[in-house]
Design an enzyme around this catalytic site. Structure first.
Site, PDB file in Angstrom:
ATOM      1  CE1 TYR A 142      89.521   7.584  16.088  1.00 49.65           C
ATOM      2  CE2 TYR A 142      90.110   5.723  15.220  1.00 49.65           C
ATOM      3  CZ  TYR A 142      89.193   6.657  15.869  1.00 49.65           C
ATOM      4  OH  TYR A 142      87.861   6.091  16.026  1.00 49.65           O
ATOM      5  CG  ASP A 239      96.418   1.714  18.786  1.00 50.96           C
ATOM      6  OD1 ASP A 239      96.552   0.488  18.220  1.00 50.96           O
ATOM      7  OD2 ASP A 239      96.032   2.749  18.775  1.00 50.96           O
ATOM      8  CE  LYS A 267      92.407   0.221  11.702  1.00 47.55           C
ATOM      9  NZ  LYS A 267      91.204   0.693  11.287  1.00 47.55           N
TER      10      LYS A 267
HETATM   11  C1  LIG Z   1      95.842   2.885  15.572  1.00 47.02           C
HETATM   12  C2  LIG Z   1      94.391   2.438  15.822  1.00 47.02           C
HETATM   13  N1  LIG Z   1      94.072   2.401  17.054  1.00 47.02           N
HETATM   14  C3  LIG Z   1      92.627   1.826  17.374  1.00 47.02           C
HETATM   15  C4  LIG Z   1      91.696   1.981  16.503  1.00 47.02           C
HETATM   16  C5  LIG Z   1      90.354   1.747  16.443  1.00 47.02           C
HETATM   17  O1  LIG Z   1      89.945   0.307  16.349  1.00 47.02           O
HETATM   18  P1  LIG Z   1      88.208   0.052  15.895  1.00 47.02           P
HETATM   19  O2  LIG Z   1      88.116   0.949  14.837  1.00 47.02           O
HETATM   20  O3  LIG Z   1      88.594  -1.620  15.534  1.00 47.02           O
HETATM   21  O4  LIG Z   1      87.650   0.065  17.303  1.00 47.02           O
HETATM   22  C6  LIG Z   1      91.925   2.413  14.975  1.00 47.02           C
HETATM   23  C7  LIG Z   1      91.205   2.435  14.266  1.00 47.02           C
HETATM   24  O5  LIG Z   1      91.394   2.796  13.100  1.00 47.02           O
HETATM   25  C8  LIG Z   1      93.429   2.649  14.708  1.00 47.02           C
HETATM   26  O6  LIG Z   1      93.761   3.376  13.533  1.00 47.02           O
END
Ligand SMILES: Cc1ncc(COP(=O)(O)O)c(C=O)c1O
Length: 448
Positions: A142, A239, A267
């Site tokens: 994700y 990511d 995060k």
């Molecule tokens: C690996 C990863 N990338 C991107 C995101 C998206 O981040 P945000 O919820 O701060 O937009 C998340 C959210 O859970 C994530 O787990």
């Protein structure tokens, strides 16, 4: 008289679709949960019940909820400066310098408010610099809510192998322009690049796919991704929104030794404050329009908000000066070995896995999963069932299939003792009432 939780939740549903501010907060059985406060390793609901929290808001508060050092830094910053929307602050520069120093791939960096914005900009930049159309993502990863990556996360078995959008309203072109591949499949990724190398702008992945719990990458897989991207001129994006800071100050890339071209962070970087980042090779980053004349538009009213930047600096200072990683890794190991023992004792097939502070127990025979497909064997009813029962013991792990749990610096050995006792009781009770379980396989996908 103040409203009770059922009444607040009912008011919420009247004015907010579903009564919550994220589709991921809509959890069966928790319709009336109203959170009153958070502190350290706990949260308290509106009825005054205190839970030891291992959900941790999907991962940000690595230091624990409402860390006093972070809170102090935020309020001091707010008293001094709020948003100006022009120029830069010295604190933004300091944060950027630290990110460049700490994260191997980052030569230059820009701040955003959320992880989704960071991954959005990474893919737009990759398309801008390569002039190519396709991005590759992996089933189970994700990367946020935007169109290019809104597919193939927690797919129903019958959708595996197909494009599986998580939302309606995405242009078919966006879905077509994302190629979905299988994690840890070296032969598959080499085949794909042999056929289509000059069409691929970027490969994006969670280096550990934590959005399906914890699937560890084979070192050869990460190395192969680096090789094919380098030789094809495609942009490799790690990511690290979850793995960054949580697993190491330099992210998982500093552990696995594979350096991507771009990295996204979020995060734990701000311990729960809305701050995120995209960084990487200077020749790529300099294509963002924050540099005059560069073609990849980059903006955001709240980017580099002084209070969020102060919070991130305070978080990083604490991660650098205190044995946070040592503590959470040690407690994580205790949970994994303790839960494995409990499951062996009761004779339930289980893989108690995770990495560092992240832990999860899949109820399935081993070996440890290597791709999302393997997780279809998880007994989702038992998974969500025992997690729901943990609440009876004052412990909160999110009762949604495949969701990971997190340990923070605020959790103690005594918390882990209680967690293990409660886990034993909750699994035993759930098994004893197996007949009452409802299927627990939630999905993220399935929209046609
Ligand atoms: C690996 C990863 N990338 C991107 C995101 C998206 O981040 P945000 O919820 O701060 O937009 C998340 C959210 O859970 C994530 O787990």
């Amino acid at each position: 008289m103040t409203d009770g939780p059922a009444s607040v939740a009912q008011r919420a549903r009247a004015v907010m679709p579903g009564g919550v501010n994220s589709g991921q907060r809509s959890v069966p059985g928790l319709e009336d949960l109203v959170v009153a406060s958070t502190a350290g390793a706990t949260f308290t609901d509106l009825d005054g019940r205190v839970y030891t929290d291992y959900h941790a808001a999907f991962g940000p508060p690595l230091l624990g909820h409402a860390d006093p050092d972070v809170a102090r830094a935020v309020s001091a910053a707010l008293a001094r400066t709020d948003l100006m929307g022009v120029g830069v602050t010295a604190a933004e520069v300091e944060l950027a310098e630290q990110l460049v120093e700490l994260v191997p791939s980052i030569e230059q960096v820009l701040l955003t408010s959320t992880g989704s914005e960071a991954t959005f900009h990474a893919l737009r930049l990759a398309r801008a610099v390569t002039g190519r159309r396709y991005v590759v993502k992996f089933q189970g990863c994700y990367h946020g809510w935007h169109d290019a990556v809104s597919l193939n996360v927690i797919s129903a078995p019958e959708r595996l192998g197909d494009k599986d959008p998580i939302s309606a309203g995405i242009l078919p072109d966006a879905i077509e322009a994302t190629i979905v591949a299988e994690f840890n499949d070296v032969a598959g990724i080499r085949r794909l690049f042999a056929e289509r190398a000059d069409e691929i702008a970027a490969v994006i992945l969670e280096p550990i796919p934590h959005n399906i719990g914890c699937v560890l990458p084979d070192p050869e897989f990460l190395t192969a991704l680096r090789e094919v991207c380098t030789s094809a001129g495609s942009v490799l994006v790690f990511d690290e929104v979850i793995t960054g800071f949580r697993h190491a100050l330099g992210g998982y890339q500093s552990i696995c030794g594979v350096t991507p071209d771009l990295t996204t962070l979020g995060k734990a970087m701000g311990n729960g404050l809305p701050i995120a980042a995209i960084g990487g090779r200077a020749d790529l980053m300099s294509q963002f329009s924050s540099k005059p004349g560069s073609p990849a538009f980059f903006a955001g009213t709240y980017n580099g908000h002084p209070a969020m930047v102060a919070g991130a600096l305070a978080t990083i200072a604490k991660l650098r000066s205190e044995p946070v990683h040592e503590h959470v890794f040690r407690l994580g190991d205790r949970v994994r070995s303790g839960v494995a023992e409990i499951c062996a004792d009761v004779g339930v097939p289980a893989v108690a896995t995770g990495f560092g502070s992240v832990f999860i127990t899949y109820f399935m025979p081993g070996p440890a999963p290597r791709a999302y497909r393997d997780l279809l064997a998880n007994d989702s009813a038992l998974f969500t069932g025992y997690r729901s029962r943990l609440r009876e013991h004052g412990i909160f792990e999110l009762p949604l299939n495949l969701k990971r749990s997190h340990i923070s610096y605020a959790h103690t050995d005594a918390d882990i003792d209680r967690l293990l006792e409660a886990t034993q009781a909750a699994i035993a009770d759930t098994l004893a009432h197996r007949g009452e379980l409802t299927a627990g396989a939630s999905t993220m996908g399935g929209v046609r």
